[in-house]
Design a protein around this motif. Structure first.
Motif, PDB file in Angstrom:
ATOM      1  N   ASP A  29      35.173 -14.685  16.853  1.00  0.00           N
ATOM      2  CA  ASP A  29      35.004 -15.831  15.959  1.00  0.00           C
ATOM      3  C   ASP A  29      36.163 -16.813  16.096  1.00  0.00           C
ATOM      4  O   ASP A  29      35.960 -18.034  16.100  1.00  0.00           O
ATOM      5  CB  ASP A  29      34.900 -15.365  14.509  1.00  0.00           C
ATOM      6  CG  ASP A  29      33.663 -14.517  14.243  1.00  0.00           C
ATOM      7  OD1 ASP A  29      32.668 -14.667  14.986  1.00  0.00           O
ATOM      8  OD2 ASP A  29      33.687 -13.707  13.299  1.00  0.00           O
TER       9      ASP A  29
ATOM     10  N   ASN B 274      35.907 -18.566  19.443  1.00  0.00           N
ATOM     11  CA  ASN B 274      34.802 -19.534  19.417  1.00  0.00           C
ATOM     12  C   ASN B 274      35.228 -20.857  18.785  1.00  0.00           C
ATOM     13  O   ASN B 274      34.825 -21.937  19.239  1.00  0.00           O
ATOM     14  CB  ASN B 274      33.616 -18.958  18.652  1.00  0.00           C
ATOM     15  CG  ASN B 274      32.869 -17.901  19.448  1.00  0.00           C
ATOM     16  OD1 ASN B 274      33.003 -17.813  20.661  1.00  0.00           O
ATOM     17  ND2 ASN B 274      32.083 -17.096  18.742  1.00  0.00           N
ATOM     18  N   ARG B 275      36.036 -20.802  17.738  1.00  0.00           N
ATOM     19  CA  ARG B 275      36.529 -22.034  17.117  1.00  0.00           C
ATOM     20  C   ARG B 275      37.364 -22.843  18.105  1.00  0.00           C
ATOM     21  O   ARG B 275      37.253 -24.074  18.175  1.00  0.00           O
ATOM     22  CB  ARG B 275      37.359 -21.711  15.877  1.00  0.00           C
ATOM     23  CG  ARG B 275      36.574 -21.149  14.709  1.00  0.00           C
ATOM     24  CD  ARG B 275      37.490 -20.890  13.532  1.00  0.00           C
ATOM     25  NE  ARG B 275      38.060 -22.126  13.025  1.00  0.00           N
ATOM     26  CZ  ARG B 275      39.154 -22.186  12.257  1.00  0.00           C
ATOM     27  NH1 ARG B 275      39.812 -21.074  11.939  1.00  0.00           N
ATOM     28  NH2 ARG B 275      39.604 -23.344  11.829  1.00  0.00           N
TER      29      ARG B 275
ATOM     30  N   VAL C  88      37.153 -22.667  21.409  1.00  0.00           N
ATOM     31  CA  VAL C  88      36.272 -23.153  22.475  1.00  0.00           C
ATOM     32  C   VAL C  88      35.526 -24.401  22.015  1.00  0.00           C
ATOM     33  O   VAL C  88      35.448 -25.402  22.742  1.00  0.00           O
ATOM     34  CB  VAL C  88      35.284 -22.049  22.903  1.00  0.00           C
ATOM     35  CG1 VAL C  88      34.209 -22.608  23.837  1.00  0.00           C
ATOM     36  CG2 VAL C  88      36.034 -20.905  23.586  1.00  0.00           C
ATOM     37  N   ASP C  89      34.975 -24.357  20.800  1.00  0.00           N
ATOM     38  CA  ASP C  89      34.261 -25.526  20.279  1.00  0.00           C
ATOM     39  C   ASP C  89      35.184 -26.743  20.204  1.00  0.00           C
ATOM     40  O   ASP C  89      34.797 -27.871  20.559  1.00  0.00           O
ATOM     41  CB  ASP C  89      33.695 -25.227  18.892  1.00  0.00           C
ATOM     42  CG  ASP C  89      32.566 -24.210  18.922  1.00  0.00           C
ATOM     43  OD1 ASP C  89      32.010 -23.968  20.018  1.00  0.00           O
ATOM     44  OD2 ASP C  89      32.253 -23.648  17.852  1.00  0.00           O
ATOM     45  N   HIS C  90      36.406 -26.512  19.741  1.00  0.00           N
ATOM     46  CA  HIS C  90      37.377 -27.603  19.630  1.00  0.00           C
ATOM     47  C   HIS C  90      37.720 -28.175  21.004  1.00  0.00           C
ATOM     48  O   HIS C  90      37.771 -29.406  21.190  1.00  0.00           O
ATOM     49  CB  HIS C  90      38.634 -27.078  18.941  1.00  0.00           C
ATOM     50  CG  HIS C  90      39.737 -28.076  18.816  1.00  0.00           C
ATOM     51  ND1 HIS C  90      39.688 -29.137  17.942  1.00  0.00           N
ATOM     52  CD2 HIS C  90      40.931 -28.187  19.471  1.00  0.00           C
ATOM     53  CE1 HIS C  90      40.799 -29.848  18.047  1.00  0.00           C
ATOM     54  NE2 HIS C  90      41.560 -29.304  18.971  1.00  0.00           N
TER      55      HIS C  90
ATOM     56  N   ARG D 213      35.934 -28.082  23.735  1.00  0.00           N
ATOM     57  CA  ARG D 213      34.785 -28.816  24.286  1.00  0.00           C
ATOM     58  C   ARG D 213      34.627 -30.167  23.620  1.00  0.00           C
ATOM     59  O   ARG D 213      34.287 -31.164  24.283  1.00  0.00           O
ATOM     60  CB  ARG D 213      33.524 -27.977  24.140  1.00  0.00           C
ATOM     61  CG  ARG D 213      33.493 -26.765  25.078  1.00  0.00           C
ATOM     62  CD  ARG D 213      32.327 -25.848  24.780  1.00  0.00           C
ATOM     63  NE  ARG D 213      32.258 -24.737  25.738  1.00  0.00           N
ATOM     64  CZ  ARG D 213      31.462 -23.683  25.600  1.00  0.00           C
ATOM     65  NH1 ARG D 213      30.655 -23.601  24.544  1.00  0.00           N
ATOM     66  NH2 ARG D 213      31.480 -22.716  26.500  1.00  0.00           N
ATOM     67  N   ASP D 214      34.855 -30.218  22.315  1.00  0.00           N
ATOM     68  CA  ASP D 214      34.754 -31.501  21.611  1.00  0.00           C
ATOM     69  C   ASP D 214      35.760 -32.514  22.150  1.00  0.00           C
ATOM     70  O   ASP D 214      35.511 -33.718  22.143  1.00  0.00           O
ATOM     71  CB  ASP D 214      34.989 -31.305  20.112  1.00  0.00           C
ATOM     72  CG  ASP D 214      33.820 -30.630  19.414  1.00  0.00           C
ATOM     73  OD1 ASP D 214      32.717 -30.581  19.996  1.00  0.00           O
ATOM     74  OD2 ASP D 214      34.012 -30.136  18.279  1.00  0.00           O
TER      75      ASP D 214
ATOM     76  N   ARG E  57      31.185 -17.123  22.581  1.00  0.00           N
ATOM     77  CA  ARG E  57      30.447 -18.226  23.194  1.00  0.00           C
ATOM     78  C   ARG E  57      30.243 -17.941  24.683  1.00  0.00           C
ATOM     79  O   ARG E  57      31.144 -17.439  25.362  1.00  0.00           O
ATOM     80  CB  ARG E  57      31.232 -19.522  23.067  1.00  0.00           C
ATOM     81  CG  ARG E  57      31.353 -20.045  21.658  1.00  0.00           C
ATOM     82  CD  ARG E  57      30.155 -20.866  21.244  1.00  0.00           C
ATOM     83  NE  ARG E  57      30.411 -21.476  19.940  1.00  0.00           N
ATOM     84  CZ  ARG E  57      30.191 -20.887  18.766  1.00  0.00           C
ATOM     85  NH1 ARG E  57      29.706 -19.652  18.741  1.00  0.00           N
ATOM     86  NH2 ARG E  57      30.459 -21.498  17.637  1.00  0.00           N
TER      87      ARG E  57
ATOM     88  N   ALA F 207      30.109 -22.504  29.462  1.00  0.00           N
ATOM     89  CA  ALA F 207      29.215 -23.625  29.745  1.00  0.00           C
ATOM     90  C   ALA F 207      29.214 -23.915  31.242  1.00  0.00           C
ATOM     91  O   ALA F 207      30.112 -23.498  31.984  1.00  0.00           O
ATOM     92  CB  ALA F 207      29.667 -24.862  28.968  1.00  0.00           C
TER      93      ALA F 207
ATOM     94  N   VAL G 287      42.971 -26.616  15.493  1.00  0.00           N
ATOM     95  CA  VAL G 287      41.724 -27.352  15.282  1.00  0.00           C
ATOM     96  C   VAL G 287      41.808 -28.318  14.108  1.00  0.00           C
ATOM     97  O   VAL G 287      40.923 -29.180  13.960  1.00  0.00           O
ATOM     98  CB  VAL G 287      40.523 -26.396  15.076  1.00  0.00           C
ATOM     99  CG1 VAL G 287      40.414 -25.427  16.212  1.00  0.00           C
ATOM    100  CG2 VAL G 287      40.643 -25.660  13.743  1.00  0.00           C
TER     101      VAL G 287
END
Length: 203
Positions: A31, A34-35, A37-39, A41-42, A75, A78, A194
């Protein structure tokens, strides 16, 4: 602007397949990663995925075991995100990580993964020596208690935990923070990375 990369190190089922996972200090590491990774990618930062393997050993890190795969709940990489396999503790020595970072113009690294003091810390140290500005995301790493060097082989996790000579996971993490801070890396939390409290190393 200097380009950045998030290095996700050894967040793999090999660790969960072993009894010692019962003592892991951050069972929800997927978890936290994942935070990040999302950050990343953004922000269009590079995400690099690293798995550890020990071919021919017959253990949890032997690709034949089926455990050398990303931790369930993590995740999925990608399209276009590099995926590397290493056989050394650090993520540089037995991979083309440095070449990839150079090709992408990377000057700053954020490090997360398993284990805090082993593959993650050694990667941070070597990355710093190679000239990268390193952020070590401490609560997006995981480790376990370390048995005393004189402890016999083959102890169960419960026996390791019960030995007063065992170094608890909290002490392992504390030593990593002390060793890296101000020397090899900026130590930060996921929230700092983040959120608004992002340290200078990755703004």
């Amino acid at each position: 602007m200097t380009q950045r990369a998030l290095i996700v190190i050894d967040v793999q089922e090999s660790f969960r397949s072993r009894p010692l996972w019962r003592l892991i200090d951050n069972p929800d590491i997927a978890d936290d990663v994942n935070r990040l990774v999302d950050h990343a990618r953004d922000r269009d930062d590079l995400v690099v995925w690293v798995l550890h393997q020990e071919p021919g050993t017959g253990g949890a890190f032997d690709p034949e075991s089926g455990h050398v795969r990303y931790l369930d709940g993590l995740r999925a990489p990608a399209a276009g995100e590099p995926q590397l396999r290493k056989t050394s503790h650090n993520a540089f020595t037995t991979t083309n990580l440095q070449q990839l970072l150079t090709e992408h113009g990377i000057g700053e690294l954020a490090i997360c993964g398993i284990r805090t003091e082993q593959c993650c810390e050694t990667t941070a140290r070597l990355g710093s020596d190679l000239g990268y500005q390193v952020t070590f995301v401490i609560d997006a790493t995981a480790t376990n208690p370390i048995a005393h060097p004189d402890a016999p082989d083959g102890l169960t996790p419960e026996q390791i935990a019960a030995d007063p000579r065992t170094l608890p996971a909290s002490a392992v993490v504390e030593r990593t923070v002390f060793a890296l801070s101000g020397r090899f890396a900026t130590v930060a939390t996921v929230d700092q990375v983040v959120g608004s409290g992002v340290p200078a190393a990755i703004v």
